[in-house]
Scaffold this active site. Structure first.
Site, PDB file in Angstrom:
ATOM      1  N   GLY A   1      38.611 112.712  21.235  1.00  0.00           N
ATOM      2  CA  GLY A   1      39.657 112.789  22.172  1.00  0.00           C
ATOM      3  C   GLY A   1      40.274 114.039  22.551  1.00  0.00           C
TER       4      GLY A   1
ATOM      5  N   LYS B   1      53.027 105.215  31.401  1.00  0.00           N
ATOM      6  CA  LYS B   1      52.468 105.779  32.520  1.00  0.00           C
ATOM      7  C   LYS B   1      52.319 104.895  33.913  1.00  0.00           C
ATOM      8  CE  LYS B   1      48.950 108.135  29.787  1.00  0.00           C
ATOM      9  NZ  LYS B   1      47.507 108.637  29.709  1.00  0.00           N
TER      10      LYS B   1
ATOM     11  N   ASP C   1      44.316 111.902  34.153  1.00  0.00           N
ATOM     12  CA  ASP C   1      43.540 111.626  33.068  1.00  0.00           C
ATOM     13  C   ASP C   1      41.975 111.233  33.610  1.00  0.00           C
ATOM     14  OD1 ASP C   1      45.108 111.243  31.068  1.00  0.00           O
ATOM     15  OD2 ASP C   1      46.165 109.377  31.688  1.00  0.00           O
TER      16      ASP C   1
ATOM     17  N   ASN D   1      50.188 110.297  34.827  1.00  0.00           N
ATOM     18  CA  ASN D   1      50.672 110.904  33.554  1.00  0.00           C
ATOM     19  C   ASN D   1      50.984 112.377  33.770  1.00  0.00           C
ATOM     20  OD1 ASN D   1      48.080 112.161  34.606  1.00  0.00           O
ATOM     21  ND2 ASN D   1      47.385 112.643  32.622  1.00  0.00           N
TER      22      ASN D   1
END
Length: 283
Positions: A248, A68, A104, A89
């Protein structure tokens, strides 16, 4: 390929669920396109972009660990948020240029919007991790008025990570959280406590995040950005203790939706999130 396509790159990459997500949305919208995953080592980034850039049907790529920050030299310009965060990202083709974005931050905050809409006397987040994803999360949290406790493998990592963040924040070493402590938390009414795992610890094939919950305030919300497995040891213990949790997939879907619109020019059909989650958990 003759149709427009995008992909996700990283090392490792076999665990990525991003192709399932983007293909699901492409199918729902009836868009002719594809999304794949490609393992790219850091030393192979130059040749990867050299091969992809001449392909006019290539819309770009998502970027996962550990690239990243490493991809930044390969883009022509950075979106302002990505520049502020210092991590990318999502790389998107814009004519003959490549633009680095960061989705993100918004993806992480999305499942917390209900809590963040409330008024709090104080907001504090214990953030495990000092990588690219942690950097995006930290910027989002500071913008929402949080004081950070950043935990790195070494305290020096966390101290370096916090350089440039406005406000009074704190650094700590991971080992400090492994043993129990005898600390009486004060009245937490009006206080929003977050515990966030933004490391690969707990991911399939990795060691678990070894922490003792005596370090976390009663009523904390525990958020693990790992999604393979979906039920990490950290989340399992948090649920056993009756704490609110965020898994997640929440961040994964949220950041993917923003990337999807950048790649394909259409809003992701979020009305199908329940069906998508079922597919992801069965995969």
């Amino acid at each position: 390929m003759s149709e427009m396509h995008a992909e996700v790159i990283g090392d490792p990459i076999a665990h990525s669920q991003s192709p399932l997500i983007h293909r699901f949305w492409l199918e729902k919208l009836g868009i002719a396109g594809d999304y794949t995953r490609t393992r790219v080592r850091e030393e192979g980034l130059h040749s990867f972009f050299a091969r992809r850039t001449p392909d006019n049907e290539w819309r770009g790529c998502n970027v996962t660990v550990p690239h990243k920050q490493a991809v930044i030299p390969y883009v022509d310009r950075l979106d302002p948020l990505a520049r502020t965060i210092g991590a990318v990202n999502t790389v998107v083709r814009d004519g003959d240029s490549l633009v680095g974005h960061n989705t993100d931050c918004d993806g992480f905050l999305e499942p917390l919007r209900g809590e963040l809409a409330k008024t709090h006397l104080f907001r504090i987040a214990r953030l495990f991790g000092t990588g690219g994803a942690a950097r995006a999360i930290a910027h989002g949290l500071v913008a929402q008025g949080f004081t950070l406790v950043v935990i790195g493998r070494e305290k020096a990592q966390a101290e370096k990570f916090l350089q440039g963040f406005a406000g009074e924040h704190h650094a700590a070493a991971l080992a400090d959280f492994a043993a129990p402590i005898d600390f009486a938390f004060d009245d937490r009414i009006g206080i929003l406590d977050l515990v966030i795992n933004a490391t690969t610890l707990g991911m399939s094939g990795h060691d678990p995040l070894r922490v003792d919950f005596s370090h976390f305030a009663p009523g904390s919300i525990v958020y693990d950005i790992v999604y393979s497995p979906l039920e990490t040891p950290l989340l399992a213990e948090a649920r056993r203790r009756g704490l609110k949790t965020v898994d997640g997939l929440s961040m994964l879907i949220g950041q993917a939706a923003a990337a999807f619109q950048l790649f394909f020019g259409h809003r992701a059909p979020r009305e199908h999130d329940e069906e998508l989650r079922a597919l992801l958990t069965a995969a």
